[in-house]
Design an enzyme around this catalytic site. Structure first.
Site, PDB file in Angstrom:
ATOM      1  N   GLN A 199     -10.099  -2.308   3.118  1.00 47.71           N
ATOM      2  CA  GLN A 199      -9.542  -3.010   4.280  1.00 47.71           C
ATOM      3  C   GLN A 199      -9.378  -2.098   5.500  1.00 47.71           C
ATOM      4  O   GLN A 199      -8.875  -2.531   6.527  1.00 47.71           O
ATOM      5  CB  GLN A 199      -8.230  -3.699   3.935  1.00 47.71           C
ATOM      6  CG  GLN A 199      -7.033  -2.786   3.691  1.00 47.71           C
ATOM      7  CD  GLN A 199      -5.824  -3.567   3.206  1.00 47.71           C
ATOM      8  OE1 GLN A 199      -5.756  -3.974   2.050  1.00 47.71           O
ATOM      9  NE2 GLN A 199      -4.856  -3.800   4.081  1.00 47.71           N
ATOM     10  N   GLN A 238      -2.549 -12.248   8.332  1.00 49.11           N
ATOM     11  CA  GLN A 238      -2.816 -11.961   6.912  1.00 49.11           C
ATOM     12  C   GLN A 238      -2.148 -13.009   6.022  1.00 49.11           C
ATOM     13  O   GLN A 238      -2.759 -13.538   5.089  1.00 49.11           O
ATOM     14  CB  GLN A 238      -2.280 -10.555   6.594  1.00 49.11           C
ATOM     15  CG  GLN A 238      -2.170 -10.242   5.116  1.00 49.11           C
ATOM     16  CD  GLN A 238      -1.747  -8.814   4.849  1.00 49.11           C
ATOM     17  OE1 GLN A 238      -2.531  -7.892   5.017  1.00 49.11           O
ATOM     18  NE2 GLN A 238      -0.516  -8.600   4.416  1.00 49.11           N
ATOM     19  N   MET A 264       0.860  -1.188   0.000  1.00 40.53           N
ATOM     20  CA  MET A 264       0.000   0.000   0.000  1.00 40.53           C
ATOM     21  C   MET A 264       0.900   1.243   0.000  1.00 40.53           C
ATOM     22  O   MET A 264       0.486   2.317   0.463  1.00 40.53           O
ATOM     23  CB  MET A 264      -0.920  -0.013   1.220  1.00 40.53           C
ATOM     24  CG  MET A 264      -1.880  -1.211   1.192  1.00 40.53           C
ATOM     25  SD  MET A 264      -3.381  -0.960   2.132  1.00 40.53           S
ATOM     26  CE  MET A 264      -2.729  -0.745   3.769  1.00 40.53           C
ATOM     27  N   GLY A 265       2.133   1.114  -0.491  1.00 37.25           N
ATOM     28  CA  GLY A 265       3.058   2.245  -0.526  1.00 37.25           C
ATOM     29  C   GLY A 265       3.617   2.522   0.855  1.00 37.25           C
ATOM     30  O   GLY A 265       3.587   1.667   1.733  1.00 37.25           O
ATOM     31  N   SER A 325       6.932  -0.737  10.167  1.00 36.50           N
ATOM     32  CA  SER A 325       5.542  -0.586   9.716  1.00 36.50           C
ATOM     33  C   SER A 325       5.382   0.809   9.132  1.00 36.50           C
ATOM     34  O   SER A 325       5.989   1.770   9.635  1.00 36.50           O
ATOM     35  CB  SER A 325       4.599  -0.753  10.915  1.00 36.50           C
ATOM     36  OG  SER A 325       3.320  -0.252  10.590  1.00 36.50           O
ATOM     37  N   SER A 326       4.539   0.916   8.114  1.00 32.42           N
ATOM     38  CA  SER A 326       4.299   2.237   7.501  1.00 32.42           C
ATOM     39  C   SER A 326       3.683   3.190   8.516  1.00 32.42           C
ATOM     40  O   SER A 326       3.818   4.405   8.403  1.00 32.42           O
ATOM     41  CB  SER A 326       3.354   2.092   6.306  1.00 32.42           C
ATOM     42  OG  SER A 326       3.918   1.196   5.380  1.00 32.42           O
ATOM     43  N   HIS A 381       9.525  -3.690   3.229  1.00 37.07           N
ATOM     44  CA  HIS A 381       9.094  -3.846   1.828  1.00 37.07           C
ATOM     45  C   HIS A 381      10.309  -4.050   0.919  1.00 37.07           C
ATOM     46  O   HIS A 381      10.265  -4.863  -0.014  1.00 37.07           O
ATOM     47  CB  HIS A 381       8.368  -2.587   1.334  1.00 37.07           C
ATOM     48  CG  HIS A 381       7.085  -2.281   2.040  1.00 37.07           C
ATOM     49  ND1 HIS A 381       6.936  -1.189   2.868  1.00 37.07           N
ATOM     50  CD2 HIS A 381       5.891  -2.921   2.039  1.00 37.07           C
ATOM     51  CE1 HIS A 381       5.700  -1.156   3.326  1.00 37.07           C
ATOM     52  NE2 HIS A 381       5.037  -2.202   2.856  1.00 37.07           N
ATOM     53  N   GLY A 436       5.158 -10.297   4.182  1.00 33.11           N
ATOM     54  CA  GLY A 436       5.946 -10.275   5.416  1.00 33.11           C
ATOM     55  C   GLY A 436       5.254 -11.002   6.558  1.00 33.11           C
ATOM     56  O   GLY A 436       4.024 -10.997   6.668  1.00 33.11           O
TER      57      GLY A 436
HETATM   58  O1  PAF Z   1       0.056  -5.835   3.868  1.00 26.53           O
HETATM   59  C1  PAF Z   1      -0.373  -4.916   3.134  1.00 26.53           C
HETATM   60  O2  PAF Z   1       0.297  -3.893   2.885  1.00 26.53           O
HETATM   61  C2  PAF Z   1      -1.777  -5.023   2.558  1.00 26.53           C
HETATM   62  O3  PAF Z   1      -2.650  -5.638   3.456  1.00 26.53           O
HETATM   63  C3  PAF Z   1      -1.809  -5.723   1.187  1.00 26.53           C
HETATM   64  C4  PAF Z   1      -1.377  -7.175   1.312  1.00 26.53           C
HETATM   65  C5  PAF Z   1      -0.908  -4.991   0.207  1.00 26.53           C
HETATM   66  C6  PAF Z   1      -3.237  -5.696   0.632  1.00 26.53           C
HETATM   67  O4  PAF Z   1      -3.707  -4.391   0.455  1.00 26.53           O
END
Ligand code: PAF
Length: 253
Positions: A61, A153, A30-31, A185-186, A37, A147
């Site tokens: 989400q 997730q 999600m940038g 974490s972002s 990342h 990750g």
């Molecule tokens: O982990 C994330 O950044 C998000 O949940 C993902 C997997 C890109 C889905 O939007």
């Protein structure tokens, strides 16, 4: 690094990669990219011919609209990080491109998605699974990298690929931490300096407390608001809040 915004454009490129026998590695994001990342991109770079990052802040989400609105957006810095990590292509679709029929069709899991974070963030995992299903279908990658910080997730995405016979191999990647132990974490950029100073205690206590109840007690005593701390099989999972920032983490036991 090439930028692609539409499914149609990607499909044309995919056909040429496919014809040339190239393997494709996907890193969904999600940038607001950080070293976690980057480590996924680097692993994909080592293992695949073509590395595709998707950058899409998925509205479905987010259970709190303010979290969506305040989600960090750092496009220029993200591009630099992806270029340095050797990413070939970034897919940046619009919401309309990803949700042409709105939310009429979703992917719903009925067990694990209701536990842990799912019990505190209603609808969150339906949003995640739906968008990941779309991204897997669109990109048609050989491997997709996720990750372990988002362990629940990861488990749900693995379960979904198995349940729906998807071809992409899901590759788990270790959590990357700051030198003081805080999981990258972002959302960490939203911590105030006092909160940032306290945040590493989350990981320290998750690791050291003899049981989940004791971990919860120790975290509360330090000023964390605890969503949950739970021991499940061989892992301890936790989610806490510092001010308006929610942190999650997990450790093996
Ligand atoms: O982990 C994330 O950044 C998000 O949940 C993902 C997997 C890109 C889905 O939007």
């Amino acid at each position: 690094m090439k930028t692609v915004q539409t499914v149609a454009e990607w499909r044309q490129l995919h056909a040429t990669y496919h014809a040339a026998g190239k393997s494709i590695g996907l890193v969904p994001t999600m940038g607001a990219l950080h070293a976690g990342h980057v480590s996924l991109c680097e692993k994909a770079r080592r293992e695949c011919d073509v590395v595709v990052v998707t950058l899409f802040v998925n509205p479905t989400q987010f259970d709190e609209s303010t979290d969506f609105e305040n989600y960090p957006r750092t496009d220029e810095a993200d591009r630099e990080k992806m270029t340095t990590a050797g990413v070939d292509l970034v897919f940046v679709p619009s919401v309309a491109e990803m949700y042409p029929s709105g939310s009429d069709y979703t992917v719903q899991e009925n067990e694990l998605s209701r536990d842990l974070c799912g019990a505190h963030r209603l609808g969150h995992f339906t949003g995640v699974l739906t968008v990941v299903m779309k991204l897997l279908q669109i990109i048609g990658a050989d491997r997709a990298y996720f990750g372990e910080k988002d362990y629940q997730q990861l488990q749900l995405i693995r379960g979904m690929t198995k349940a729906f016979f998807l071809d992409t191999e899901i590759v788990p990647c270790p959590t990357i931490r700051e030198s003081d132990g805080l999981a990258m974490s972002s959302r960490n950029v939203r911590l105030s300096s006092e909160e940032r100073a306290l945040a590493p205690q989350f990981y320290a206590i998750l690791k050291s407390a003899p049981d989940a109840a004791m971990a919860e007690q120790q975290l509360r005593a330090l000023g964390f608001v605890v969503d949950y701390i739970e021991d499940k099989t061989d892992r301890r999972f936790g989610a806490v809040r510092l001010g308006s920032t929610r942190l999650i983490d997990n450790v093996s036991r």
